[in-house]
Scaffold this motif. Structure first.
Motif, PDB file in Angstrom:
ATOM      1  N   ALA A 120       0.785  -1.220   0.062  1.00  0.00           N
ATOM      2  CA  ALA A 120       0.041   0.030  -0.079  1.00  0.00           C
ATOM      3  C   ALA A 120       0.932   1.211   0.008  1.00  0.00           C
ATOM      4  N   ASP A 121       2.008   1.139   0.331  1.00  0.00           N
ATOM      5  CA  ASP A 121       3.034   2.236   0.394  1.00  0.00           C
ATOM      6  C   ASP A 121       3.143   2.717  -1.193  1.00  0.00           C
ATOM      7  N   PHE A 122       2.992   1.769  -1.950  1.00  0.00           N
ATOM      8  CA  PHE A 122       3.208   2.127  -3.573  1.00  0.00           C
ATOM      9  C   PHE A 122       1.823   2.071  -4.201  1.00  0.00           C
ATOM     10  N   LEU A 123       0.779   1.252  -3.769  1.00  0.00           N
ATOM     11  CA  LEU A 123      -0.451   1.178  -4.294  1.00  0.00           C
ATOM     12  C   LEU A 123      -1.557   1.357  -2.854  1.00  0.00           C
ATOM     13  N   PRO A 124      -1.682   2.598  -2.881  1.00  0.00           N
ATOM     14  CA  PRO A 124      -2.818   2.906  -1.723  1.00  0.00           C
ATOM     15  C   PRO A 124      -4.070   2.480  -2.067  1.00  0.00           C
ATOM     16  N   ALA A 125      -4.380   1.959  -3.112  1.00  0.00           N
ATOM     17  CA  ALA A 125      -6.008   1.266  -3.232  1.00  0.00           C
ATOM     18  C   ALA A 125      -5.756   0.043  -2.339  1.00  0.00           C
ATOM     19  N   THR A 147      -4.150  -7.690   8.663  1.00  0.00           N
ATOM     20  CA  THR A 147      -2.832  -7.373   8.248  1.00  0.00           C
ATOM     21  C   THR A 147      -2.810  -6.967   6.849  1.00  0.00           C
ATOM     22  N   PRO A 148      -2.001  -5.899   6.692  1.00  0.00           N
ATOM     23  CA  PRO A 148      -1.462  -5.383   5.352  1.00  0.00           C
ATOM     24  C   PRO A 148      -0.813  -6.539   4.292  1.00  0.00           C
ATOM     25  N   ILE A 149      -0.962  -6.239   3.017  1.00  0.00           N
ATOM     26  CA  ILE A 149      -0.328  -7.246   2.086  1.00  0.00           C
ATOM     27  C   ILE A 149       0.998  -6.643   2.074  1.00  0.00           C
ATOM     28  N   THR A 150       2.169  -7.624   2.057  1.00  0.00           N
ATOM     29  CA  THR A 150       3.389  -7.102   1.995  1.00  0.00           C
ATOM     30  C   THR A 150       4.201  -7.571   0.496  1.00  0.00           C
ATOM     31  N   VAL A 151       5.523  -6.992   0.396  1.00  0.00           N
ATOM     32  CA  VAL A 151       6.090  -7.561  -0.733  1.00  0.00           C
ATOM     33  C   VAL A 151       6.631  -8.789  -0.533  1.00  0.00           C
ATOM     34  N   ARG A 152       6.759  -9.427   0.333  1.00  0.00           N
ATOM     35  CA  ARG A 152       6.936 -10.918   0.853  1.00  0.00           C
ATOM     36  C   ARG A 152       5.852 -11.776   0.112  1.00  0.00           C
ATOM     37  N   ALA A 203      -1.723  -0.715 -14.947  1.00  0.00           N
ATOM     38  CA  ALA A 203      -2.243  -0.069 -13.742  1.00  0.00           C
ATOM     39  C   ALA A 203      -3.818  -0.406 -13.652  1.00  0.00           C
ATOM     40  N   ALA A 204      -4.642  -0.535 -14.710  1.00  0.00           N
ATOM     41  CA  ALA A 204      -6.024  -0.868 -14.421  1.00  0.00           C
ATOM     42  C   ALA A 204      -6.197  -2.355 -13.909  1.00  0.00           C
ATOM     43  N   PHE A 205      -5.162  -3.290 -14.354  1.00  0.00           N
ATOM     44  CA  PHE A 205      -5.181  -4.414 -13.713  1.00  0.00           C
ATOM     45  C   PHE A 205      -5.118  -4.254 -12.054  1.00  0.00           C
ATOM     46  N   ALA A 206      -4.104  -3.535 -11.538  1.00  0.00           N
ATOM     47  CA  ALA A 206      -3.980  -3.418 -10.196  1.00  0.00           C
ATOM     48  C   ALA A 206      -5.115  -2.600  -9.668  1.00  0.00           C
ATOM     49  N   ASP A 207      -5.478  -1.795 -10.112  1.00  0.00           N
ATOM     50  CA  ASP A 207      -6.604  -1.065  -9.610  1.00  0.00           C
ATOM     51  C   ASP A 207      -8.021  -1.910  -9.552  1.00  0.00           C
ATOM     52  N   ARG A 208      -8.380  -2.721 -10.500  1.00  0.00           N
ATOM     53  CA  ARG A 208      -9.464  -3.360 -10.567  1.00  0.00           C
ATOM     54  C   ARG A 208      -9.168  -4.687  -9.602  1.00  0.00           C
ATOM     55  N   LEU A 209      -7.956  -5.086  -9.344  1.00  0.00           N
ATOM     56  CA  LEU A 209      -7.879  -6.263  -8.383  1.00  0.00           C
ATOM     57  C   LEU A 209      -8.311  -5.915  -6.999  1.00  0.00           C
ATOM     58  N   ALA A 210      -7.666  -4.312  -6.508  1.00  0.00           N
ATOM     59  CA  ALA A 210      -7.798  -3.760  -5.335  1.00  0.00           C
ATOM     60  C   ALA A 210      -9.225  -3.621  -5.077  1.00  0.00           C
ATOM     61  N   GLU A 211     -10.112  -3.665  -5.919  1.00  0.00           N
ATOM     62  CA  GLU A 211     -11.576  -3.502  -5.609  1.00  0.00           C
ATOM     63  C   GLU A 211     -12.323  -4.777  -5.298  1.00  0.00           C
ATOM     64  N   GLY A 232       4.371  -6.761 -11.073  1.00  0.00           N
ATOM     65  CA  GLY A 232       4.816  -6.078 -12.381  1.00  0.00           C
ATOM     66  C   GLY A 232       4.486  -4.478 -12.019  1.00  0.00           C
ATOM     67  N   ARG A 233       3.311  -4.156 -11.703  1.00  0.00           N
ATOM     68  CA  ARG A 233       2.978  -3.090 -11.334  1.00  0.00           C
ATOM     69  C   ARG A 233       3.724  -2.212 -10.045  1.00  0.00           C
ATOM     70  N   VAL A 234       3.929  -3.139  -9.000  1.00  0.00           N
ATOM     71  CA  VAL A 234       4.803  -2.362  -8.101  1.00  0.00           C
ATOM     72  C   VAL A 234       6.171  -2.257  -8.606  1.00  0.00           C
ATOM     73  N   ILE A 235       6.726  -3.008  -9.589  1.00  0.00           N
ATOM     74  CA  ILE A 235       8.089  -2.726 -10.064  1.00  0.00           C
ATOM     75  C   ILE A 235       8.319  -1.401 -10.803  1.00  0.00           C
ATOM     76  N   GLU A 236       6.975  -1.282 -11.554  1.00  0.00           N
ATOM     77  CA  GLU A 236       7.107  -0.091 -12.414  1.00  0.00           C
ATOM     78  C   GLU A 236       7.134   1.215 -11.617  1.00  0.00           C
ATOM     79  N   LEU A 237       6.219   1.111 -10.531  1.00  0.00           N
ATOM     80  CA  LEU A 237       5.943   2.302  -9.646  1.00  0.00           C
ATOM     81  C   LEU A 237       7.300   2.428  -8.851  1.00  0.00           C
ATOM     82  N   VAL A 238       7.875   1.594  -8.342  1.00  0.00           N
ATOM     83  CA  VAL A 238       8.975   1.914  -7.565  1.00  0.00           C
ATOM     84  C   VAL A 238      10.304   2.171  -8.463  1.00  0.00           C
TER      85      VAL A 238
END
Length: 428
Positions: A120-125, A147-152, A203-211, A232-238
């Motif tokens: 969520a630090d990279f994908l607030p949704a 608990t929040p989802i982590t990179v691990r 980006a849309a993949f990630a946004d839709r998944l978060a819903e 893959g979306r986390v990697i491109e944002l980071v």
């Protein structure tokens, strides 16, 4: 149109027939010494072609950092005369996952994200996720994640996310409706395959998944999922780069992987295999090379299952892993990063009963063997939906790849028994 394989089809719903007469029967050994050094493996893989069960098979085995041996049988398609070899192109499907995971480990090594950092630090949704009260049950009967989802957790399929090829009921239907897919199969309308329109971008993949709700509480169960696609979306944002560009800059170009893509260039279609489905007594070409969906630019670069590659290229990736981050005089990552990535990253409390890794560990994007495993510690790797398999045995110093193209992968025992035959050769 993208056609996604259904859970039933991918996990064994199609019946294997015996259309043997339509397949090339002559075995072709690329390296006689490879066939001689690994006789059980050679007999196993060439048998599928000799019996007319597959169009082609290939093994690529390397010891330490030595040049690999290639041996196999058959041609790129049933109606082709071109034999398969080191530079033939294969649909990797989930063998993409270790590649994506190692890309993520590079960003961890760079200090740009942490292994246990919330995504969520990279994908607030993804900050306030809901979880199904009953896995695969109602998608409205939900509760807040504890608990929040982590990179691990994304790297190890323990984030609680689902997969259209695994889940059932409303959550599977919601994934398909939202275009939360894990890859592509064909342009053709294929009975038994889910007809779904993919999300238009990563980006849309990630946004839709978060819903959508999670299937399990994060960090409680190993659940095969779209976690590496989301990575893959986390990697491109980071990284600040498109996912594909990051892979090319940090992995493919330094390793000399010049035949690895999400989209096969039109100039390279002559090297691409045809993918088949065994259906009611016949091997049906579900993705012919000359009209393959992999010739189109995919709307989403699927980090969990989108790459096409050659045995030569993927061996370079495996050689880097076996070299603990370095091969051919090029260092991709620090030794400690490579060792961490190939170690067991999941806690003993993670429920894995009845899953693909029951009794095993899991590292960054791949299964990890344990002291109690039949081969002991040291194995890291994963397999793909079209029959491919790739792994390194760090204890014995081998890197191993097995290649063919058919779906579902359990319609024939190529993938399931490839490793067993390799170990008949090295452990006898």
């Amino acid at each position: 149109m993208n056609r996604m394989v259904s859970r039933r089809a991918l996990l064994g719903g199609m019946a294997l027939g015996g259309a043997a007469a339509f397949l090339p029967g002559a075995a072709f050994a690329f390296r006689a010494d490879g066939a001689a050094l690994f006789p059980a493996t050679n007999a196993f893989i060439t048998g599928f072609v000799d019996r007319g069960e597959l169009a082609s098979t290939l093994a690529c085995i390397g010891k330490g950092q030595e040049a690999p041996l290639y041996f196999g049988a058959g041609t790129q398609a049933m109606d082709s005369t071109r034999p398969v070899g080191p530079d033939t192109l294969w649909r990797l499907y989930s063998m993409t996952k270790p590649v994506t995971a190692m890309a993520a480990m590079l960003l961890i090594e760079d200090g740009k994200m942490g292994l246990d950092q919330p995504i969520a630090d990279f994908l607030p949704a993804f900050r306030n996720m809901k979880v199904q009260d009953t896995p695969d049950g109602s998608i409205t009967a939900v509760h807040p994640a504890k608990t929040p989802i982590t990179v691990r957790q994304l790297l190890t399929h323990t984030a609680g996310l689902g997969y259209g090829i695994i889940q059932k009921g409303p959550i599977r239907d919601a994934y398909n409706k939202a275009g939360i897919l894990g890859g592509q199969v064909s342009r053709l309308p294929i009975p038994g395959f889910a007809d779904a329109t993919p999300a238009p971008s990563l980006a849309a993949f990630a946004d839709r998944l978060a819903e959508l709700p999670l299937v399990y509480e994060p960090g409680t169960r190993w659940s095969y999922s779209v976690g590496l696609d989301l990575m893959g979306r986390v990697i491109e944002l980071v990284s600040g780069q498109p996912f594909e560009a990051f892979l090319k800059a940090r992995l493919f170009d330094p390793l000399g992987m010049t035949s690895t893509w999400f989209q096969v260039p039109a100039s390279e279609v002559g090297r691409l295999t045809t993918n088949y489905a065994p259906v009611a007594g016949a091997l049906i070409p579900i993705d012919p090379a000359t009209s393959s969906i992999y010739l189109d630019k995919p709307p989403v670069p699927y980090g969990g299952g989108g790459l096409v590659s050659s045995a030569r290229d993927y061996d370079r990736f495996l050689a880097m892993l076996l070299g603990e981050g370095a091969t051919g005089g090029v260092r991709i990552m620090k030794p400690e990063t490579a060792r961490l990535a190939m170690s067991n990253l999941i806690d003993d409390s993670i429920d894995r009963k009845g899953t693909f890794i029951d009794g095993e560990g899991f590292g960054a994007g791949g299964r990890v063997s344990l002291p109690t495993s039949p081969t002991g510690e040291g194995l890291y790797g994963w397999a793909g939906a079209a029959g491919t398999v790739g792994f390194v045995d760090r204890r014995r110093g081998y890197r191993v790849g097995g290649y063919t193209q058919y779906m579902p992968s359990n319609a024939l025992p190529f993938q399931a028994d490839f490793g067993k035959n390799f170990y008949l050769d090295v452990m006898s």
